[in-house]
Write a protein that holds these residues in place. Structure first.
Motif, short mmCIF file in Angstrom:
data_model
loop_
_atom_site.label_atom_id
_atom_site.label_comp_id
_atom_site.label_asym_id
_atom_site.label_seq_id
_atom_site.Cartn_x
_atom_site.Cartn_y
_atom_site.Cartn_z
N ALA A 1 0.83 -1.20 0.00
CA ALA A 1 0.00 0.00 0.00
C ALA A 1 0.87 1.26 0.00
CB ALA A 1 -0.93 0.00 1.21
N MET A 2 1.88 1.28 0.84
CA MET A 2 2.74 2.46 0.91
C MET A 2 3.51 2.67 -0.39
SD MET A 2 2.26 4.10 3.64
CE MET A 2 3.59 5.27 3.27
N ASN A 3 4.04 1.60 -0.96
CA ASN A 3 4.80 1.74 -2.21
C ASN A 3 3.91 2.20 -3.35
OD1 ASN A 3 7.05 0.91 -0.83
ND2 ASN A 3 7.04 -1.18 -1.62
N LYS A 4 2.66 1.70 -3.39
CA LYS A 4 1.73 2.17 -4.42
C LYS A 4 1.38 3.63 -4.19
CE LYS A 4 -1.02 -0.51 -6.44
NZ LYS A 4 -2.06 -1.48 -6.89
N GLY A 5 1.18 4.01 -2.94
CA GLY A 5 0.90 5.41 -2.63
C GLY A 5 2.03 6.32 -3.02
N ILE A 6 3.26 5.92 -2.70
CA ILE A 6 4.44 6.72 -3.04
C ILE A 6 4.56 6.88 -4.55
CG2 ILE A 6 6.97 6.76 -3.00
CD1 ILE A 6 6.72 5.29 -0.24
N ALA A 7 4.30 5.80 -5.30
CA ALA A 7 4.39 5.85 -6.76
C ALA A 7 3.36 6.81 -7.36
CB ALA A 7 4.20 4.45 -7.34
N ASN A 8 2.20 6.95 -6.70
CA ASN A 8 1.14 7.81 -7.22
C ASN A 8 1.14 9.21 -6.60
OD1 ASN A 8 -1.03 6.20 -9.00
ND2 ASN A 8 -0.14 4.81 -7.49
N ALA A 9 1.98 9.42 -5.60
CA ALA A 9 1.98 10.70 -4.89
C ALA A 9 2.53 11.83 -5.75
CB ALA A 9 2.81 10.56 -3.61
N GLN A 10 1.87 12.97 -5.67
CA GLN A 10 2.30 14.16 -6.38
C GLN A 10 3.14 15.09 -5.50
OE1 GLN A 10 1.51 14.52 -9.76
NE2 GLN A 10 0.80 12.42 -9.40
N GLY A 11 3.14 14.83 -4.21
CA GLY A 11 3.80 15.74 -3.28
C GLY A 11 5.30 15.57 -3.20
N GLU A 12 5.97 16.64 -2.75
CA GLU A 12 7.41 16.60 -2.50
C GLU A 12 7.70 15.95 -1.15
OE1 GLU A 12 8.83 20.76 -2.99
OE2 GLU A 12 6.73 21.06 -3.58
N ILE A 13 6.68 15.95 -0.30
CA ILE A 13 6.80 15.38 1.04
C ILE A 13 5.74 14.30 1.21
CG2 ILE A 13 6.48 15.86 3.51
CD1 ILE A 13 7.79 18.57 3.04
N ILE A 14 6.13 13.17 1.82
CA ILE A 14 5.23 12.04 2.06
C ILE A 14 5.01 11.90 3.56
CG2 ILE A 14 4.90 9.56 1.83
CD1 ILE A 14 4.99 10.91 -0.87
N ILE A 15 3.74 11.89 3.97
CA ILE A 15 3.39 11.63 5.37
C ILE A 15 2.61 10.33 5.43
CG2 ILE A 15 2.13 12.39 7.41
CD1 ILE A 15 2.61 15.25 6.57
#
Length: 331
Positions: A75-89
């Motif tokens: 889930a986290m890796n998929k979220g990171i791959a789709n994230a548009q942000g410069e920062i991940i929380i």
């Protein structure tokens, strides 16, 4: 400070908790136009997805992604791959976040120029009664869950080995790698240890906090902590790194061994059973004294305190032994 932030929340069958979590996120004082919230759901079979979808209709920053593998690191890796942000929380659906949570983390991550920042995680329960208040107390007590700074708290910004959840610059995952998909538990600890080994820095911030809602039954505590204990062993096995975890994670296993080993040895030489009896007596006396002190000072039911400590420690220790057997007899 115009920074785009992506919040990632793995979910699976969280209908009891997800609405409270979402409400706390959309109430943040961080500019909503600079925020996206990615719920990565493991194909929940309860109302989790429909609850998220209802909020999604009202708030364009909320997105729902599918996680067929179901477990957190995917889930986290998929979220990171789709994230548009410069920062991940990274957040947890079992948790509640005060309004300054995002703004404080982002501000400190930028000003400290480090790889990850996190906060103290307070334990609470949704439904408060004699049993759940005792469980909450035990899961907040150093004797119950160890002396991690993110549980006991800090008065100033402190460099640490790990934090719960975390606020990362996105390029950290390019430098140190993504979440380890072999790990059903301990993904955050393992990632943070890997960041530290790679020369990264992690800080615990006192200006805000998060609240984690614990399981509210002895069965729930035992099931959860059995898996925690088991995955401590499996984490070391998969990563081949003992420093992926800390010594405190293995103390319940040593306690359970101090009971089981003399019991087994007594089959060959009966006086060995006295060692197990001594270990058990000392533990029961210690738990009894601590439970009595907490019961008197905080007006919490003694029986539920005593039972919570034992449920937590024994299930955790047996889980670690199960992990060892899993490794030894793994094909």
């Amino acid at each position: 400070m115009s920074i785009q932030v992506s919040i990632i929340c793995p979910t699976y069958n969280e209908e009891k908790y997800i609405a409270k979590c979402i409400e706390s996120i959309i109430a943040q004082d961080f500019p909503i136009m600079q925020l996206e919230v990615l719920f990565v759901d493991g194909r929940s079979t309860d109302a989790t997805r429909s609850i998220i979808a209802n909020y999604q209709q009202q708030h364009s920053c909320i997105k729902l992604l599918d996680n067929p593998e179901k477990i957190v690191p995917f889930a986290m890796n998929k979220g990171i791959a789709n994230a548009q942000g410069e920062i991940i929380i990274r957040i947890d659906a079992h948790s509640f976040y005060p309004t300054n949570y995002v703004s404080v983390l982002v501000s400190q991550l930028v000003s400290l120029e480090v790889d990850n920042v996190g906060v103290v995680c307070k334990t609470d329960v949704l439904n408060k009664n004699k049993k759940t208040l005792a469980i909450r107390e035990v899961l907040s007590n150093p004797f119950g869950v160890g002396n991690s700074l993110f549980r006991t708290g800090v008065d100033e910004i402190t460099e640490v080995d790990t934090v719960p959840f975390g606020c990362y610059r996105k390029d950290v995952f390019q430098k140190h790698g993504l979440y380890d998909t072999r790990l059903i538990r301990n993904q955050d600890i393992e990632l943070n240890k890997r960041i530290k080994r790679g020369g990264g820095r992690i800080f615990l911030i006192p200006e805000t906090f998060c609240t984690y809602y614990a399981r509210e039954t002895f069965r729930g505590i035992m099931k959860n902590n059995f898996q925690n204990g088991k995955w401590n062993i499996l984490t070391v096995y998969h990563t081949k790194m003992f420093d992926s975890l800390s010594l405190r994670h293995f103390i319940p296993m040593f306690f359970v061994l101090s009971l089981f080993f003399p019991l087994g040895a007594s089959l060959f030489y009966f006086p060995f059973i006295l060692l197990g009896a001594f270990s058990f007596s000392m533990y029961v006396m210690l738990v009894g004294i601590l439970s009595l002190k907490l019961s008197l000072s905080k007006e919490i039911n003694f029986f539920y305190l005593f039972s919570s400590f034992i449920s937590l420690h024994v299930s955790y220790g047996i889980g670690s032994l199960a992990g060892i057997f899993n490794v030894l007899f793994k094909k």
